[in-house]
Scaffold this active site. Structure first.
Site: not given
Length: 509
Positions: A79, A167, A169, A221-226
């Site tokens: 583009c 585009h 993507e 934190s209990g989350g996925v990332d940490s």
């Protein structure tokens, strides 16, 4: 050595999407602002120029220095990138006098060129530009047109430089991923070796070399990332990792106890710190959402710093920062005003004498989950819905009180358990309840009530950048509404949020 693709960002809303599509091909890529090129360009096997909200003819438009790229490294302009190559290399770009937004279909496709190998003549593509290329740059050959755009794709014949005005993507471009694959793998010769297993192997080696015998502190934190960040560090350095899980009093019902038990089962060295009263006291009387976030961030750092000082010899602070946060913080327009105050991208307070280590900083959310799977982590944890860093503080609109937190925890628990019982939880990206700052009239038995209202929210998304509301079954909504009102004292009305992002956001604050 990992083979890499460079994406130069000119401020397009689709730039992250280009990176996601490249990663889907198992190819590693990095996004860099057009005005902050990497020092060693020779380490990249190909370069992609993104779109942009600017007109290439504008004096304010991004003008990158392509001296070390064009003609030396395989290059694809998308583009704005295509229009830049035309405008500055002998072509002509002018305002379009036809509609060049939305769906279009390719025609006159030169399938003899590898770029369009196995792409249909009438393949659907997505256009989004106000300018158009009237004349191709010097030495260029047209590769495809659409009904309204004559120069939809071209290449420079004496170099490996390609350009497209659509585009590839976005999902609306039917063969977009194939076109990217043709350019990157068939033409540029990039090896598709970016897999979860290869990432784990490479990252573990880097972590061991970087950390040595030092100790690392990581806030869970209990989350996925940490959690995934913790497992990577644990596999790399074992007992040198010290995890701290802080209860800010704004977690889900029983979450502090349950998450601690789950982490202990993973073999992690975790210390639970219940600082509920400290957070809730600091938030008393506060209703402004940004002030809430800042208070929570400040108190968390204080609590975390107190605990960190108890770990003798700690040098590193581990974080579960992921790539969208990194991209946002180094965007073309500078650090974005939309970065939330509880994010730690960009550094630490001066008084915390620790160096940052972020093993996931180059991954998107779905890639984090795949890495977690490669590490053998529990699918239940990896499938857990995202939960905001400030917790229920930003799901209680207006002032926070212990009573409101308890009510919302009960509502949230009933909603989430109901989604699991009905087999809906794993089909949803994120769900939760919001405590609204209004009372409404109701009738219970023979008495009128004037009590609180909660909103339920459930969305589909890939990484939270955009989201659509989930069309939950009416029978479920009817059942869960009755369950909440009958079991949570103080709630007499339940509503369901059917707003998408944009224009709304996932959270209400």
């Amino acid at each position: 050595m990992q083979e890499k693709v460079l994406i130069l960002d000119f401020g397009s809303q689709y730039t992250q999407l280009i990176a996601r599509r490249v990663r889907e091909l198992f190819i590693y890529c990095e996004i860099h602002p057009y005005n902050n090129l990497p020092e060693d360009l020779t380490s990249f096997k190909a370069v992609i120029l993104s779109g942009s909200p600017f007109s290439v003819r504008s004096e304010e438009a991004p003008h990158p220095n392509l001296t070390e790229i064009k003609g030396k490294i395989p290059l694809l302009g998308v583009c704005y990138g295509a229009q830049y190559l035309a405008h500055f290399y002998g072509g002509n770009v002018s305002p379009s006098n036809k509609r060049e937004y939305g769906r279009a279909h390719l025609k006159k496709v030169d399938t003899s060129d590898l770029f369009f190998s196995n792409v249909a003549q009438d393949s659907q593509v997505w256009m989004s530009h106000a300018d158009t290329i009237l004349e191709l740059p010097t030495g260029a050959k047209r590769l495809a047109s659409t009904h309204d755009v004559e120069n939809a794709a071209f290449k420079l014949e004496n170099e490996t430089t390609y350009a497209i005005q659509f585009h590839p993507e976005v999902y609306h471009s039917t063969d977009g991923i194939r076109i990217l694959e043709n350019f990157l793998i068939q033409i540029a010769g990039v090896q598709p070796d970016w897999t979860p297993d290869s990432f784990v192997e490479m990252t573990l080696k880097e972590l061991k070399e970087k950390i040595g015998q030092d100790k690392v502190i990581l806030g869970l934190s209990g989350g996925v990332d940490s959690s995934v960040a913790a497992m990577l560090l644990h596999k790399a350095i074992g007992s040198q990792l010290n995890c701290i899980f802080v209860n800010n009093g704004l977690l889900r019902k029983n979450e502090f106890k349950q998450v601690l038990q789950q982490y202990e089962g993973m073999g992690l060295n975790v210390k639970g710190v219940d600082a509920s009263d400290r957070f809730l006291d600091a938030l008393e009387g506060i209703s402004d959402p940004e002030t809430k976030r800042k208070i929570i961030g400040k108190v968390f750092i204080e609590v975390f710093d107190d605990e960190a000082h108890k770990v003798e010899g700690a040098r590193w602070l581990g974080q579960g920062t992921i790539y969208p946060d990194v991209i946002e913080s180094v965007s073309v327009k500078g650090p974005s005003a939309t970065i939330k105050s509880h994010h730690n991208v960009g550094g630490l307070p001066d008084f915390m004498k620790l160096d940052l280590i972020e093993p996931l900083r180059m991954l998107f959310k779905d890639e984090v989950r795949r890495v977690g799977k490669s590490l053998g982590m529990d699918p239940t944890l990896l499938g857990r819905h995202p939960f905001p860093g400030p917790g229920l503080a930003i799901r209680i609109l207006g002032e926070i009180s212990r009573e409101k937190v308890q009510m919302l925890q009960e509502v949230d628990a009933l909603f989430i358990s109901g989604l699991k019982e009905w087999g809906l939880y794993d089909q949803i990206w994120q769900a939760g309840a919001i405590f609204l700052p209004i009372n409404s009239v109701g009738v219970m038995g023979d008495e009128r009530t004037y009590e609180n209202c909660v909103a339920l929210r459930a969305v589909h998304s890939t990484d939270g950048m955009t989201a659509d509301w989930v069309d939950l079954p009416y029978a479920f909504l009817q059942k869960i509404s009755n369950t909440i009102i009958n079991n949570v004292k103080g709630i007499n009305r339940v509503v369901y949020d059917i707003s998408s992002k944009p224009p709304a956001t996932i959270e209400w604050e």
